[in-house]
Design a protein around this motif. Structure first.
Motif, PDB file in Angstrom:
ATOM      1  N   GLN A 101     -31.029  -7.137  24.625  1.00 20.30           N
ATOM      2  CA  GLN A 101     -30.837  -8.530  24.233  1.00 20.30           C
ATOM      3  C   GLN A 101     -32.025  -9.038  23.415  1.00 20.30           C
ATOM      4  N   GLN A 102     -33.211  -8.526  23.714  1.00 26.48           N
ATOM      5  CA  GLN A 102     -34.412  -8.981  23.021  1.00 26.48           C
ATOM      6  C   GLN A 102     -34.445  -8.555  21.555  1.00 26.48           C
ATOM      7  N   ALA A 103     -33.603  -7.591  21.171  1.00 26.54           N
ATOM      8  CA  ALA A 103     -33.545  -7.164  19.773  1.00 26.54           C
ATOM      9  C   ALA A 103     -32.790  -8.159  18.908  1.00 26.54           C
ATOM     10  N   LEU A 104     -32.083  -9.092  19.540  1.00 26.81           N
ATOM     11  CA  LEU A 104     -31.316 -10.100  18.816  1.00 26.81           C
ATOM     12  C   LEU A 104     -32.180 -11.317  18.516  1.00 26.81           C
ATOM     13  N   SER A 105     -31.832 -12.003  17.438  1.00 29.54           N
ATOM     14  CA  SER A 105     -32.450 -13.300  17.171  1.00 29.54           C
ATOM     15  C   SER A 105     -31.966 -14.290  18.217  1.00 29.54           C
ATOM     16  N   ARG A 106     -32.595 -15.433  18.259  1.00 28.17           N
ATOM     17  CA  ARG A 106     -32.135 -16.463  19.196  1.00 28.17           C
ATOM     18  C   ARG A 106     -30.697 -16.870  18.887  1.00 28.17           C
ATOM     19  N   PHE A 107     -30.374 -16.909  17.588  1.00 26.24           N
ATOM     20  CA  PHE A 107     -29.013 -17.247  17.180  1.00 26.24           C
ATOM     21  C   PHE A 107     -28.038 -16.181  17.665  1.00 26.24           C
ATOM     22  N   GLY A 108     -28.413 -14.909  17.539  1.00 28.52           N
ATOM     23  CA  GLY A 108     -27.560 -13.825  18.009  1.00 28.52           C
ATOM     24  C   GLY A 108     -27.376 -13.867  19.517  1.00 28.52           C
ATOM     25  N   ILE A 136     -34.602   0.144  12.647  1.00 29.05           N
ATOM     26  CA  ILE A 136     -33.992  -0.874  13.516  1.00 29.05           C
ATOM     27  C   ILE A 136     -32.568  -1.135  13.046  1.00 29.05           C
ATOM     28  N   PRO A 137     -31.552  -0.908  13.864  1.00 23.81           N
ATOM     29  CA  PRO A 137     -30.165  -1.093  13.420  1.00 23.81           C
ATOM     30  C   PRO A 137     -29.823  -2.558  13.184  1.00 23.81           C
ATOM     31  N   CYS A 138     -28.922  -2.775  12.268  1.00 21.06           N
ATOM     32  CA  CYS A 138     -28.395  -4.119  12.030  1.00 21.06           C
ATOM     33  C   CYS A 138     -27.376  -4.453  13.122  1.00 21.06           C
ATOM     34  N   GLN A 139     -27.412  -5.683  13.592  1.00 21.43           N
ATOM     35  CA  GLN A 139     -26.479  -6.143  14.622  1.00 21.43           C
ATOM     36  C   GLN A 139     -25.274  -6.808  13.950  1.00 21.43           C
ATOM     37  N   VAL A 140     -24.075  -6.385  14.332  1.00 19.09           N
ATOM     38  CA  VAL A 140     -22.849  -6.881  13.705  1.00 19.09           C
ATOM     39  C   VAL A 140     -21.961  -7.528  14.755  1.00 19.09           C
ATOM     40  N   PHE A 141     -21.608  -8.794  14.539  1.00 24.29           N
ATOM     41  CA  PHE A 141     -20.744  -9.553  15.447  1.00 24.29           C
ATOM     42  C   PHE A 141     -19.368  -9.697  14.808  1.00 24.29           C
ATOM     43  N   VAL A 142     -18.335  -9.208  15.487  1.00 24.02           N
ATOM     44  CA  VAL A 142     -16.977  -9.237  14.945  1.00 24.02           C
ATOM     45  C   VAL A 142     -16.116 -10.156  15.818  1.00 24.02           C
ATOM     46  N   GLY A 145     -22.810 -25.360  12.575  1.00 22.56           N
ATOM     47  CA  GLY A 145     -23.151 -26.319  11.536  1.00 22.56           C
ATOM     48  C   GLY A 145     -22.988 -25.795  10.127  1.00 22.56           C
ATOM     49  N   MET A 146     -22.126 -24.773   9.956  1.00 21.03           N
ATOM     50  CA  MET A 146     -21.917 -24.183   8.642  1.00 21.03           C
ATOM     51  C   MET A 146     -20.757 -24.840   7.915  1.00 21.03           C
ATOM     52  N   ASP A 147     -20.702 -24.647   6.592  1.00 18.89           N
ATOM     53  CA  ASP A 147     -19.593 -25.169   5.820  1.00 18.89           C
ATOM     54  C   ASP A 147     -18.302 -24.485   6.249  1.00 18.89           C
ATOM     55  N   PRO A 148     -17.194 -25.230   6.316  1.00 18.43           N
ATOM     56  CA  PRO A 148     -15.932 -24.651   6.801  1.00 18.43           C
ATOM     57  C   PRO A 148     -15.400 -23.522   5.939  1.00 18.43           C
ATOM     58  N   TRP A 149     -15.835 -23.418   4.674  1.00 15.85           N
ATOM     59  CA  TRP A 149     -15.341 -22.351   3.805  1.00 15.85           C
ATOM     60  C   TRP A 149     -16.053 -21.020   4.008  1.00 15.85           C
ATOM     61  N   VAL A 150     -17.075 -20.984   4.858  1.00 11.77           N
ATOM     62  CA  VAL A 150     -17.820 -19.744   5.084  1.00 11.77           C
ATOM     63  C   VAL A 150     -16.900 -18.692   5.699  1.00 11.77           C
ATOM     64  N   GLY A 151     -16.803 -17.534   5.042  1.00  9.03           N
ATOM     65  CA  GLY A 151     -15.915 -16.481   5.513  1.00  9.03           C
ATOM     66  C   GLY A 151     -16.626 -15.361   6.246  1.00  9.03           C
ATOM     67  N   ALA A 152     -17.947 -15.306   6.170  1.00  9.10           N
ATOM     68  CA  ALA A 152     -18.806 -14.338   6.847  1.00  9.10           C
ATOM     69  C   ALA A 152     -20.224 -14.646   6.388  1.00  9.10           C
ATOM     70  N   PHE A 153     -21.228 -14.166   7.103  1.00  7.71           N
ATOM     71  CA  PHE A 153     -22.589 -14.392   6.616  1.00  7.71           C
ATOM     72  C   PHE A 153     -23.574 -13.436   7.264  1.00  7.71           C
ATOM     73  N   TYR A 154     -24.714 -13.300   6.592  1.00  8.82           N
ATOM     74  CA  TYR A 154     -25.817 -12.461   7.057  1.00  8.82           C
ATOM     75  C   TYR A 154     -27.051 -13.325   7.267  1.00  8.82           C
ATOM     76  N   ARG A 155     -27.806 -13.005   8.312  1.00 12.04           N
ATOM     77  CA  ARG A 155     -29.103 -13.648   8.517  1.00 12.04           C
ATOM     78  C   ARG A 155     -29.927 -12.797   9.485  1.00 12.04           C
ATOM     79  N   SER A 156     -31.181 -12.585   9.137  1.00  8.91           N
ATOM     80  CA  SER A 156     -32.158 -11.945  10.038  1.00  8.91           C
ATOM     81  C   SER A 156     -31.657 -10.649  10.666  1.00  8.91           C
ATOM     82  N   ASN A 157     -31.220  -9.704   9.850  1.00  9.60           N
ATOM     83  CA  ASN A 157     -30.765  -8.393  10.326  1.00  9.60           C
ATOM     84  C   ASN A 157     -29.506  -8.476  11.184  1.00  9.60           C
TER      85      ASN A 157
END
Length: 297
Positions: A33-40, A96-102, A117-129
């Motif tokens: 769990q510690q490998a994730l960002s706070r958002f993750g 360090i592997p990238c973490q992918v949330f599906v 708090g993202m725009d409703p048109w966002v279809g996917a996004f990347y941030r901090s690995n």
């Protein structure tokens, strides 16, 4: 372009699917769990989602259904080395592997986007690995350009020294996604349709405005022009000029140079002024009559 890609997936041949990626199940614990960002970490606490976990060579996945993540993993492992090669990144020492949330359900994705708090048109996004995306369609060829687009953000973040402005980061991601998806699909589909990559004259964003932008457009009517022009600008620079010039331009922009100075550094022998360059650029990005699709050879 979610509806477009659902349509395209429907007409795509199932035979175009990637070779299956090798997945290993993971037992998730506090140390991982510690490998994730706070958002993750907060994402894994989402209500009404029972996350499972697995890994492939370069990625760790958080998902609901195995069949869905197998399609995602196959595409990720297929496109990752292609994008690296095209951007001339030859030595991948990143461990360090990238973490992918599906997100399996569309309703779960919409709730996640809204709460984030993202725009409703966002279809996917990347941030901090970390990559966050909704489940791709179950028919045909997975998720269109979404996965290679987000992967390009990952590659730029990992291997480019410095930070690109938003418009250029998105332009490179769109260019790489379109290029590799079309190359993959072109033998399977004749006259492959693509989303419009032009703007009408009345919607054109001058380069001074586009390249000075520090964030995404706040006005919805400028979103298409922002992405279309960013894409065509990168396509023009990378695909119609020597590749080493584009890499020099890319690094100059990541080093914090202004657009006109980076352009002069990499392309100054071809364009004496930004005005001369913009005149040429407007000829290829502004359409007055019809869409002209340009597929890579």
């Amino acid at each position: 372009h979610s509806f477009f890609w659902i349509f395209l997936s429907a007409v795509a041949s199932a035979s175009a699917q990637s070779d299956p990626a090798r997945l290993e199940d993971l037992t998730w614990d506090d140390a991982q769990q510690q490998a994730l960002s706070r958002f993750g970490q907060q994402t894994l606490k989402a209500e009404n989602i029972e996350w499972n976990h697995a890994s492939s060579e370069h990625f760790i996945y958080h998902f609901v259904k195995r069949g869905t993540v197998e399609r995602v993993a196959s595409d990720l492992e297929l496109y990752y080395p292609l994008i690296m090669k095209d951007l001339k990144i030859e030595d991948d020492r990143w461990e360090i592997p990238c973490q992918v949330f599906v997100f399996e359900l569309d309703s779960s994705w919409k709730t996640f986007v809204s709460h984030g708090g993202m725009d409703p048109w966002v279809g996917a996004f990347y941030r901090s690995n970390e990559i966050f995306l909704p489940a791709p369609p179950k028919i045909g060829l997975s998720g269109g350009t979404t996965i290679p687009h987000e992967l390009t953000h990952l590659v730029l973040d990992r291997f480019l020294r410095g930070k690109l402005p938003v418009w250029l980061n998105e332009g490179v991601a769109e260019q790489q996604a379109n290029k590799h998806f079309v190359a993959r699909m072109k033998p399977k589909i004749i006259n492959l349709p693509l989303p419009p990559n032009f703007v009408y004259a009345k919607n054109y964003l001058p380069l001074a405005e586009l390249t000075a932008a520090s964030d995404y457009p706040s006005a919805n009517d400028k979103v298409h022009s922002f992405y279309a022009e960013s894409l065509r600008l990168v396509q023009f620079l990378q695909e119609e000029h020597p590749p080493e010039n584009f890499l020099e331009f890319l690094q100059a922009m990541a080093d914090g140079r202004k657009f006109e100075n980076a352009l002069d550094r990499a392309y100054g022998t071809q364009y004496r002024t930004v005005e001369i360059f913009e005149k040429k650029f407007k000829e290829i990005v502004i359409s007055k009559t019809k869409i002209v699709e340009q597929l890579p050879s």
